[in-house]
Design a protein around this motif. Structure first.
Motif, PDB file in Angstrom:
ATOM      1  N   PHE A   1     134.580  11.596 -47.394  1.00 51.42           N
ATOM      2  CA  PHE A   1     135.062  10.573 -46.457  1.00 51.42           C
ATOM      3  C   PHE A   1     135.922  11.170 -45.342  1.00 51.42           C
ATOM      4  N   ALA A   2     135.966  12.501 -45.271  1.00 54.67           N
ATOM      5  CA  ALA A   2     136.879  13.156 -44.327  1.00 54.67           C
ATOM      6  C   ALA A   2     136.552  12.825 -42.875  1.00 54.67           C
ATOM      7  N   ALA A   3     135.263  12.587 -42.587  1.00 55.42           N
ATOM      8  CA  ALA A   3     134.888  12.377 -41.188  1.00 55.42           C
ATOM      9  C   ALA A   3     134.910  10.889 -40.805  1.00 55.42           C
ATOM     10  N   LEU A   4     135.345  10.031 -41.735  1.00 57.64           N
ATOM     11  CA  LEU A   4     135.283   8.595 -41.457  1.00 57.64           C
ATOM     12  C   LEU A   4     136.632   8.069 -40.978  1.00 57.64           C
ATOM     13  N   ASP A   5     136.592   6.905 -40.346  1.00 56.74           N
ATOM     14  CA  ASP A   5     137.850   6.316 -39.892  1.00 56.74           C
ATOM     15  C   ASP A   5     138.622   5.765 -41.085  1.00 56.74           C
ATOM     16  N   GLU A   6     139.912   5.573 -40.879  1.00 55.45           N
ATOM     17  CA  GLU A   6     140.839   5.189 -41.941  1.00 55.45           C
ATOM     18  C   GLU A   6     140.381   3.937 -42.713  1.00 55.45           C
ATOM     19  N   ILE A   7     140.012   2.908 -41.982  1.00 53.39           N
ATOM     20  CA  ILE A   7     139.662   1.635 -42.630  1.00 53.39           C
ATOM     21  C   ILE A   7     138.443   1.811 -43.528  1.00 53.39           C
ATOM     22  N   THR A   8     137.428   2.485 -42.988  1.00 52.65           N
ATOM     23  CA  THR A   8     136.210   2.715 -43.754  1.00 52.65           C
ATOM     24  C   THR A   8     136.503   3.581 -44.978  1.00 52.65           C
ATOM     25  N   ARG A   9     137.376   4.578 -44.779  1.00 54.34           N
ATOM     26  CA  ARG A   9     137.690   5.496 -45.877  1.00 54.34           C
ATOM     27  C   ARG A   9     138.351   4.757 -47.048  1.00 54.34           C
ATOM     28  N   LEU A  10     139.332   3.892 -46.716  1.00 53.04           N
ATOM     29  CA  LEU A  10     140.028   3.165 -47.775  1.00 53.04           C
ATOM     30  C   LEU A  10     139.057   2.274 -48.544  1.00 53.04           C
ATOM     31  N   LYS A  11     138.170   1.639 -47.812  1.00 49.83           N
ATOM     32  CA  LYS A  11     137.197   0.740 -48.440  1.00 49.83           C
ATOM     33  C   LYS A  11     136.270   1.537 -49.361  1.00 49.83           C
ATOM     34  N   LEU A  12     135.809   2.680 -48.872  1.00 50.79           N
ATOM     35  CA  LEU A  12     134.888   3.485 -49.669  1.00 50.79           C
ATOM     36  C   LEU A  12     135.587   4.064 -50.896  1.00 50.79           C
ATOM     37  N   ASN A  13     136.879   4.386 -50.760  1.00 53.06           N
ATOM     38  CA  ASN A  13     137.641   4.851 -51.918  1.00 53.06           C
ATOM     39  C   ASN A  13     137.593   3.816 -53.043  1.00 53.06           C
ATOM     40  N   GLU A  14     137.837   2.577 -52.673  1.00 49.04           N
ATOM     41  CA  GLU A  14     137.846   1.511 -53.684  1.00 49.04           C
ATOM     42  C   GLU A  14     136.467   1.308 -54.289  1.00 49.04           C
ATOM     43  N   ASP A  15     135.454   1.329 -53.415  1.00 43.80           N
ATOM     44  CA  ASP A  15     134.088   1.124 -53.902  1.00 43.80           C
ATOM     45  C   ASP A  15     133.671   2.253 -54.834  1.00 43.80           C
ATOM     46  N   LEU A  16     134.095   3.464 -54.505  1.00 43.23           N
ATOM     47  CA  LEU A  16     133.750   4.608 -55.346  1.00 43.23           C
ATOM     48  C   LEU A  16     134.376   4.459 -56.731  1.00 43.23           C
ATOM     49  N   LEU A  17     135.641   4.014 -56.759  1.00 48.73           N
ATOM     50  CA  LEU A  17     136.319   3.824 -58.048  1.00 48.73           C
ATOM     51  C   LEU A  17     135.618   2.755 -58.878  1.00 48.73           C
ATOM     52  N   ARG A  18     135.226   1.684 -58.223  1.00 51.47           N
ATOM     53  CA  ARG A  18     134.540   0.578 -58.910  1.00 51.47           C
ATOM     54  C   ARG A  18     133.246   1.105 -59.544  1.00 51.47           C
ATOM     55  N   LEU A  19     132.497   1.911 -58.766  1.00 53.05           N
ATOM     56  CA  LEU A  19     131.241   2.470 -59.279  1.00 53.05           C
ATOM     57  C   LEU A  19     131.503   3.435 -60.437  1.00 53.05           C
ATOM     58  N   TRP A  20     132.554   4.225 -60.285  1.00 51.03           N
ATOM     59  CA  TRP A  20     132.883   5.181 -61.345  1.00 51.03           C
ATOM     60  C   TRP A  20     133.168   4.449 -62.658  1.00 51.03           C
ATOM     61  N   GLU A  21     133.920   3.339 -62.525  1.00 53.50           N
ATOM     62  CA  GLU A  21     134.267   2.601 -63.740  1.00 53.50           C
ATOM     63  C   GLU A  21     133.045   1.936 -64.370  1.00 53.50           C
ATOM     64  N   SER A  22     132.098   1.507 -63.524  1.00 51.71           N
ATOM     65  CA  SER A  22     130.938   0.817 -64.097  1.00 51.71           C
ATOM     66  C   SER A  22     129.838   1.799 -64.536  1.00 51.71           C
ATOM     67  N   GLU A  23     129.721   2.943 -63.876  1.00 50.62           N
ATOM     68  CA  GLU A  23     128.595   3.833 -64.171  1.00 50.62           C
ATOM     69  C   GLU A  23     128.930   4.903 -65.210  1.00 50.62           C
TER      70      GLU A  23
END
Lengths: 275, 264
Positions: free
Chosen positions: A175-197
């Motif tokens: 997520f290093a090349a993404l803007d702040e807002i997108t990065r925060l959102k993707l961080n959360e989505d990644l955690l959600r996927l990690w917990e479910s997968e």
């Protein structure tokens, strides 16, 4: 957070079954550049580990060695139970760039790992649909990468990594090349996927905030040649959401990790890190 | 300038320049009273093109057939050679210099030999045109095949892709825009190759191409016919380039930067 509690937490993580053990892994490139100087690291099954360090500390090299894309010049990596390297599709890799094929649609890009494994389009279709849904890109299956925003491209990249249902997911500053807002959102989505997968995740970043928000365990690395300077277990409870970023505990952890990183960066620290 | 005005200017400006040049040409010819066997005016050329058109068109078809065959051979063999080069560095190192030699040797100096050694005229002309036109395809496609994204290559390796799968799903699509750019250059070169070879072979053969007609006209000082053949040849070159550009656009329009408008 006391040092004793920190140690206790480390112990509990270490007792989880290791998926992968790195013993004295070093890498010196042909030009004589030493990228890694002997890394010992256990990756626990199902854990979320972050490699945190400055640019050029060899954390990407370490990730590539874990993936089997680069051979270490010293030391070895051992899979759990002495098993051989994982079968194809058991490791997913997400690069800093989305690394999509521009000539293929979202669907086509996500199909790639399954296609290489010999699955027909029809056999793969349900899993592609599932992966697209997992990253929230419903309705974009037939779009081309150029038609998507940077954040959406990264979502495609993640969907491609998870479509094989890997055991181990490796992410190299995704997520290093993404803007702040997108990065925060993707961080959360990644955690959600990690917990479910239920993957084991090794995540590379140079952002302290990102590492604290995501990880169970942070491995702080020294500048080149990279060694493990410190390991910290972050005891913030999951699921972690936006609100966590406002809490004092989160702030305290960020400070602790920053201090450790600063210590690792100091010239005198690199000598002691090997031990 | 806004979009629409720029589009109109892009067509209108060159057309205006063309009309002005033609008008000046016609004026000079008339005012100076230049005889038609030295320099015919554009109106006379157009008339000749109209009256001689049907007979010239037959010759044009002969030239076009060889050009198309040579271009197809250049595309197929050039593409295949590029794949071999991308596959084996040793093969590329050993053969590439010879491809360059073949490319830089003026075709006009080899054509007589080829016409002597290759009995079949069609094949001789084809070979000449192929020699001129295959190089851009080989060199461009080789570059394209070797330009695959390094991270994508790593990803293919991670998923255990075979060499064939890497070629089929990664190297060939990456090389497609390069190949098409090479093809566009080769299209014009094939035509030039055929014309040069026809010039050399002009005496023999029952079916004569456009270049033979050009020479014939020049011998007989039928300059208006020479100009008419020349115009036809130029139009053919433009048509080939245009057709290949269209092909390129059709194949790339969904994904490649070159086929997209600058701003969306």
């Amino acid at each position: 957070m006391s040092a004793a509690a920190e140690a206790l937490r480390s112990a509990s993580v270490a007792t989880a079954a290791p998926l992968l053990r790195l013993a004295g892994v070093g890498k010196t490139y042909r030009r004589g550049v030493a990228a890694l100087g002997g890394v010992d690291l256990d990756i626990a099954a199902g854990g979320f580990v972050t490699l945190l360090g400055p640019s050029g500390c060899g954390k990407s090299t370490l990730l590539r060695i874990i993936a089997g894309l680069t051979e270490p010049s010293a030391g070895e990596r051992r899979w759990a139970g002495g098993a051989a390297a994982p079968r194809r599709g058991e490791i997913g890799f997400v690069f800093q760039e989305p690394t999509l094929m521009p000539w293929a649609t979202v669907e086509g890009n996500i199909y790639l790992p399954l296609r290489l494994a010999g699955l027909s389009r029809a056999e793969a279709a349900p899993r592609i649909t599932e992966a697209i849904a997992a990253v929230g890109l419903e309705g974009f299956a037939r779009a081309y990468p150029r038609e998507l925003s940077g954040g959406m491209r990264m979502r495609v990249s993640i969907a491609r990594a998870l479509v094989t249902r890997p055991r181990l997911l490796l992410l190299d500053e995704p997520f290093a090349a993404l803007d702040e807002i997108t990065r925060l959102k993707l961080n959360e989505d990644l955690l959600r996927l990690w917990e479910s997968e239920g993957w084991t995740v090794v995540f590379v970043t140079h952002s302290v905030f990102e590492s604290v928000f995501l990880s169970q365990r942070i491995v702080v690395m020294t500048p080149r040649p990279g060694r493990v300077a410190a390991e910290l277990s972050i005891d913030l409870p999951y699921p972690r959401e936006t609100a966590l970023r406002m809490t004092a505990e989160y702030g305290a952890w960020c400070r602790t990790v920053s201090e450790r990183l600063a210590a690792a960066m100091a010239p005198h620290a690199s000598g002691t890190a090997a031990g | 300038m806004n979009g629409a005005a720029r589009r109109i200017a892009r067509i209108l400006a060159p057309v205006l320049v063309g009309i002005l040049v033609l008008a000046a040409w016609e004026a000079v010819v008339r005012i100076e009273g230049i005889p038609r066997y030295i320099l015919p005016g554009p109106i006379l050329v157009a008339e000749t093109l109209w009256t001689e058109g049907p007979s010239l068109l037959g010759s044009l078809l002969v030239t076009l057939r060889i050009t198309a065959a040579a271009l197809a051979a250049a595309a197929i063999l050039g593409g295949a050679i590029a794949i071999l080069f991308a596959r084996s560095r040793l093969l590329e190192l050993s053969l590439f210099p010879y491809a360059v030699i073949l490319q830089v040797t003026p075709i006009i100096s080899i054509a007589p030999l080829i016409i002597i050694y290759v009995q079949n005229t069609f094949l001789a002309l084809l070979l000449c045109a192929w020699i001129v036109s295959f190089f851009p395809i080989v060199s461009n496609t080789t570059l394209g095949l070797n330009s695959a994204d390094r991270n994508l290559l790593a990803l293919f390796r991670l998923y255990g892709a075979s060499r064939w799968q890497v070629l089929r799903h990664l190297r060939l699509p990456t090389a497609l825009p390069y190949f098409l750019a090479g093809l566009r250059i080769s299209g014009g070169l094939s035509l030039i190759g055929v014309v040069v070879a026809e010039f050399t072979a002009s005496t023999g053969g029952t079916e004569t191409g456009l270049a033979s007609r050009l020479i014939e006209a020049s011998y007989r000082l039928e300059i208006p016919r020479l100009f008419a053949a020349l115009v036809l040849l130029s139009l053919t070159g433009i048509a080939i380039y245009w057709a290949l550009s269209l092909l390129s656009w059709l194949l790339l329009r969904r994904w490649h930067e070159s086929a997209l408008p600058e701003t969306e």
